[in-house]
Design an enzyme around this catalytic site. Structure first.
Site, PDB file in Angstrom:
ATOM      1  N   HIS A  34     -24.783   7.380  52.289  1.00 15.48           N
ATOM      2  CA  HIS A  34     -24.990   8.615  52.442  1.00 15.48           C
ATOM      3  C   HIS A  34     -26.903   9.583  53.550  1.00 15.48           C
ATOM      4  O   HIS A  34     -27.485   8.377  53.450  1.00 15.48           O
ATOM      5  CB  HIS A  34     -26.318   9.634  51.180  1.00 15.48           C
ATOM      6  CG  HIS A  34     -25.875  10.689  51.068  1.00 15.48           C
ATOM      7  ND1 HIS A  34     -25.041  11.983  51.142  1.00 15.48           N
ATOM      8  CD2 HIS A  34     -27.610  11.505  50.665  1.00 15.48           C
ATOM      9  CE1 HIS A  34     -26.208  13.586  51.336  1.00 15.48           C
ATOM     10  NE2 HIS A  34     -26.819  12.623  51.057  1.00 15.48           N
ATOM     11  N   VAL A  40       5.479  16.756  79.093  1.00 14.12           N
ATOM     12  CA  VAL A  40       7.255  17.039  77.865  1.00 14.12           C
ATOM     13  C   VAL A  40       7.045  15.294  77.127  1.00 14.12           C
ATOM     14  O   VAL A  40       8.582  15.193  76.872  1.00 14.12           O
ATOM     15  CB  VAL A  40       8.407  17.340  78.658  1.00 14.12           C
ATOM     16  CG1 VAL A  40       8.069  18.666  78.767  1.00 14.12           C
ATOM     17  CG2 VAL A  40       8.708  16.569  79.350  1.00 14.12           C
ATOM     18  N   VAL A  84      12.285  26.898  77.826  1.00 16.91           N
ATOM     19  CA  VAL A  84      12.085  27.217  79.287  1.00 16.91           C
ATOM     20  C   VAL A  84      12.870  27.321  79.717  1.00 16.91           C
ATOM     21  O   VAL A  84      14.262  26.553  80.119  1.00 16.91           O
ATOM     22  CB  VAL A  84      11.055  26.106  79.876  1.00 16.91           C
ATOM     23  CG1 VAL A  84      11.133  26.574  80.915  1.00 16.91           C
ATOM     24  CG2 VAL A  84       9.197  26.204  79.076  1.00 16.91           C
TER      25      VAL A  84
HETATM   26  P1  NAD Z   1       4.665  13.476  73.204  1.00 20.73           P
HETATM   27  O1  NAD Z   1       6.183  13.257  72.894  1.00 20.73           O
HETATM   28  O2  NAD Z   1       3.759  13.566  71.994  1.00 20.73           O
HETATM   29  O3  NAD Z   1       4.850  15.307  73.349  1.00 20.73           O
HETATM   30  C1  NAD Z   1       5.924  16.152  73.878  1.00 20.73           C
HETATM   31  C2  NAD Z   1       5.890  17.947  73.892  1.00 20.73           C
HETATM   32  O4  NAD Z   1       6.704  17.788  74.751  1.00 20.73           O
HETATM   33  C3  NAD Z   1       6.578  17.199  72.866  1.00 20.73           C
HETATM   34  O5  NAD Z   1       6.291  18.010  71.293  1.00 20.73           O
HETATM   35  C4  NAD Z   1       8.412  18.323  72.612  1.00 20.73           C
HETATM   36  O6  NAD Z   1       9.128  18.701  71.524  1.00 20.73           O
HETATM   37  C5  NAD Z   1       7.544  18.793  73.514  1.00 20.73           C
HETATM   38  N1  NAD Z   1       8.667  19.384  74.656  1.00 20.73           N
HETATM   39  C6  NAD Z   1       9.559  18.259  75.825  1.00 20.73           C
HETATM   40  N2  NAD Z   1      10.714  19.267  76.222  1.00 20.73           N
HETATM   41  C7  NAD Z   1       9.560  20.073  75.756  1.00 20.73           C
HETATM   42  C8  NAD Z   1      11.040  21.199  76.673  1.00 20.73           C
HETATM   43  N3  NAD Z   1      11.656  21.128  78.061  1.00 20.73           N
HETATM   44  N4  NAD Z   1       9.979  22.566  76.960  1.00 20.73           N
HETATM   45  C9  NAD Z   1       9.207  22.513  75.765  1.00 20.73           C
HETATM   46  N5  NAD Z   1       8.477  21.537  75.084  1.00 20.73           N
HETATM   47  C10 NAD Z   1       9.166  20.491  75.195  1.00 20.73           C
HETATM   48  O7  NAD Z   1       4.378  13.404  75.049  1.00 20.73           O
HETATM   49  P2  NAD Z   1       3.088  14.192  75.818  1.00 20.73           P
HETATM   50  O8  NAD Z   1       2.091  14.832  75.090  1.00 20.73           O
HETATM   51  O9  NAD Z   1       3.508  13.286  77.153  1.00 20.73           O
HETATM   52  O10 NAD Z   1       2.285  12.060  75.774  1.00 20.73           O
HETATM   53  C11 NAD Z   1       3.250  11.208  76.693  1.00 20.73           C
HETATM   54  C12 NAD Z   1       3.068   9.948  75.250  1.00 20.73           C
HETATM   55  O11 NAD Z   1       1.398   9.647  75.563  1.00 20.73           O
HETATM   56  C13 NAD Z   1       2.953  10.701  74.129  1.00 20.73           C
HETATM   57  O12 NAD Z   1       3.705   9.163  73.512  1.00 20.73           O
HETATM   58  C14 NAD Z   1       1.828   9.738  73.745  1.00 20.73           C
HETATM   59  O13 NAD Z   1       1.854   9.252  72.486  1.00 20.73           O
HETATM   60  C15 NAD Z   1       0.962   9.070  74.575  1.00 20.73           C
HETATM   61  N6  NAD Z   1      -0.686  10.135  74.692  1.00 20.73           N
HETATM   62  C16 NAD Z   1      -1.082   9.620  72.921  1.00 20.73           C
HETATM   63  C17 NAD Z   1      -2.617  10.053  73.355  1.00 20.73           C
HETATM   64  C18 NAD Z   1      -3.572   9.427  72.255  1.00 20.73           C
HETATM   65  O14 NAD Z   1      -3.159   8.837  71.894  1.00 20.73           O
HETATM   66  N7  NAD Z   1      -3.838  10.352  71.904  1.00 20.73           N
HETATM   67  C19 NAD Z   1      -2.676  11.142  74.082  1.00 20.73           C
HETATM   68  C20 NAD Z   1      -1.939  11.367  75.305  1.00 20.73           C
HETATM   69  C21 NAD Z   1      -1.097  11.139  75.249  1.00 20.73           C
END
Ligand code: NAD
Ligand code: FAD
Length: 465
Positions: free
Chosen positions: A444, A275, A243
């Site tokens: 089952h 992110v 982006v």
């Molecule tokens: P994340 O780190 O899991 O994912 C962020 C994503 O954004 C990554 O794939 C990264 O490569 C991408 N990214 C970063 N900068 C970018 C950019 N400038 N342009 C495009 N892509 C970019 O973080 P999240 O999804 O925001 O979640 C945050 C935290 O919350 C995580 O550590 C996650 O474990 C936790 N969380 C967990 C759950 C769950 O357990 N189901 C659900 C939601 C959040």
């Protein structure tokens, strides 16, 4: 003589669980949290209960019912002539769940005789915590032990500052109407889960992910299957997207990005920035590393004796259950017990439909570590229970050590994966072999038979595949 045996800073799933365990173990305990809800009232439970795990799952469940009625009910012979969704009712249901659960923690605090304090805490001297209440008044309390559980906040990127139509996860949980075109930066758990919510309700969702691989931390076969399924559901995921600019004007957001095809423009009504999250150590006054996390040893002990840091603020997996387990471990160690965390067997779940869940190592990690392994795999399409539910996507994959047969990882994409993974976590905690699972009787017809069959397949003796 100190005021308390323990003061906990933060009442998220790390802090409130630590406080309850400390109190159970007979320690005088206070827990201070600064969170105020929309009615300006203190609300316990941190990110998880107020703007994280619970509200996102409430919306995922509501949107799943709607999507099911639209796309899958007919296969069961269920016809619905005029289906519609009332977003204000959906949001009110979410708010009620938050209220019940956050008030539940307040009751647990009362029951366990934990002093609940509302305000901003900071370390103000040896064994000292200064608390600034929301009316500005200050008090200083002392404790033999201090547990910092101040959590995390959404990470920001300068290229997409939060504004009216550019929101973080908190804003995306609170939309009061369905955006027609929804952009998301980041395809981590938040991007995929909130993208799924609004896509199921009718948004055209486009996710821009910087990395060239989809869900790089997951098993490759599971990630590929999930990516195909999300595409079928209408989510557009653009990998390797850089982006370069966002402009919010005239009630829409224009996003400039570059991918392998060159310069691109995406115009959306709302943009979610998802992110990652950053540690929340503002105000606390404790040394942090270059990423802002509080450095700790494997027992969550900081460099300062008697001060511990648990949960999102100490680095590692940013997961509620990791925070809570650390809270219990620290409480028990303060009480003189030898509790440990098993960091290698933390389950990970992504609540898309069907769900992704895994524990332990992926094949890619084992290859890097030169560990020889064998794999058993069972597709849900061959499961009688999954077929009866009309939910046949996905598979279970079990990875075991080639020589010892010890289970090294279990990866599931499929219906109820979030519940099924618990058996794998227990098996791994008990250092079970794939043979142990293969010899365990599974009822089952159940979805758990897919785990049984994958375990049988590790030695090539799957029955129904
Ligand atoms: P994340 O780190 O899991 O994912 C962020 C994503 O954004 C990554 O794939 C990264 O490569 C991408 N990214 C970063 N900068 C970018 C950019 N400038 N342009 C495009 N892509 C970019 O973080 P999240 O999804 O925001 O979640 C945050 C935290 O919350 C995580 O550590 C996650 O474990 C936790 N969380 C967990 C759950 C769950 O357990 N189901 C659900 C939601 C959040
Ligand atoms: P937090 O929950 O962030 O709590 C920290 C608390 O500390 C807050 O209440 C804050 O007010 C308080 N605080 C901070 N500084 C101070 C101070 N100086 N003084 C007083 N109080 C202070 N994880 C999962 O495991 N499963 C999921 O399904 C899941 N879904 C998520 C969905 C979303 C949308 C988001 C955003 C996150 C999700 N997470 C999920 C991640 C999960 O919410 C966090 O990992 C978890 O809340 C971390 O717990 P914690 O106790 O470390 O911190």
């Amino acid at each position: 003589m100190t005021d308390y045996n323990v003061i906990v800073i933060g009442a998220g799933p790390g802090g409130y669980v630590a406080a309850i365990r400390c109190a159970q173990l007979g320690m005088t305990t206070a827990c201070v949290d600064k969170w105020l809800n929309s009615a300006n009232k203190p609300s316990l439970g941190g990110t998880c209960l107020n703007v994280g795990c619970i509200p996102s799952k409430a919306l995922l469940d509501s949107s799943h019912h709607y999507y099911f009625m639209q796309k899958h009910a007919a296969a069961h012979g269920i016809k619905c002539e005029s289906l519609n969704i009332d977003i204000s009712t959906m949001q009110a249901r979410k708010a009620k769940i938050i209220k019940i659960l956050t008030q539940g923690i307040a009751s647990l605090f009362k029951k366990n005789k934990i002093t609940q304090l509302a305000g901003i805490a900071r370390l103000s001297g040896e064994k000292q915590v200064e608390i600034t209440a929301h009316d500005g008044s200050k008090q200083t309390l002392t404790a033999d032990n201090i547990i910092i559980a101040s959590g995390s906040v959404p990470a920001k990127i300068p290229i997409a500052p939060i504004a009216d139509n550019i929101v973080d996860s908190t804003g995306a949980l609170a939309f009061d109407s369905i955006p027609k075109r929804l952009g998301i930066i980041g395809s981590g758990a938040i991007g995929l889960e909130l993208g799924s919510v609004w896509s199921r309700l009718g948004s055209q969702v486009t996710i821009l992910e910087a990395l060239p691989e989809f869900l790089a931390i997951a098993d490759r076969k599971i990630a590929a299957a999930a990516q195909r399924e999300l595409k079928k559901q209408g989510l557009k995921i653009i990998l390797g997207a850089n982006v370069t600019a966002t402009t919010a004007a005239n009630n829409e957001v224009t996003i400039n990005y570059k991918d392998k095809k060159g310069e691109q423009i995406l115009i959306v009504d709302k943009l979610i920035v998802a992110v990652g999250r950053q540690p929340n150590t503002r105000n606390i006054r404790i040394p942090v590393n270059k990423h802002g996390f509080i450095p700790v040893d494997k027992h969550c002990q900081t460099a300062i004796p008697g001060i511990y840091a648990i949960g999102d603020v100490n680095g590692g997996a940013m997961l509620a259950h990791k925070a809570s387990e650390e809270g219990m471990m620290v409480a028990e160690r303060i009480a003189g017990q030898n509790s440990e965390m098993f960091y290698d067997i933390i389950p990970y779940i992504v609540y898309i439909w069907p769900e992704i869940a895994w524990v332990g190592k992926t094949e890619e990690q084992l290859k890097t570590e030169s560990v020889e392994y064998k794999v058993g795999q069972f597709p849900f399409i061959a499961s009688g229970r999954a077929r009866a539910a009309n939910e046949t996507s996905g598979m279970v994959r079990i990875i075991a050590d080639a020589k010892t047969d010890k289970i090294l990882g279990v990866h599931i994409f499929g219906i109820s994966a979030s519940e099924l993974i618990a058996e794998a976590v227990t098996a791994m905690a008990l250092e079970s072999s794939a043979e142990d699972l293969a010899r365990t009787i599974h009822a089952h017809p159940t979805l758990s038979e897919a785990i049984h069959e994958a375990a049988l397949d590790v030695e090539g003796r799957m029955i129904h595949g």
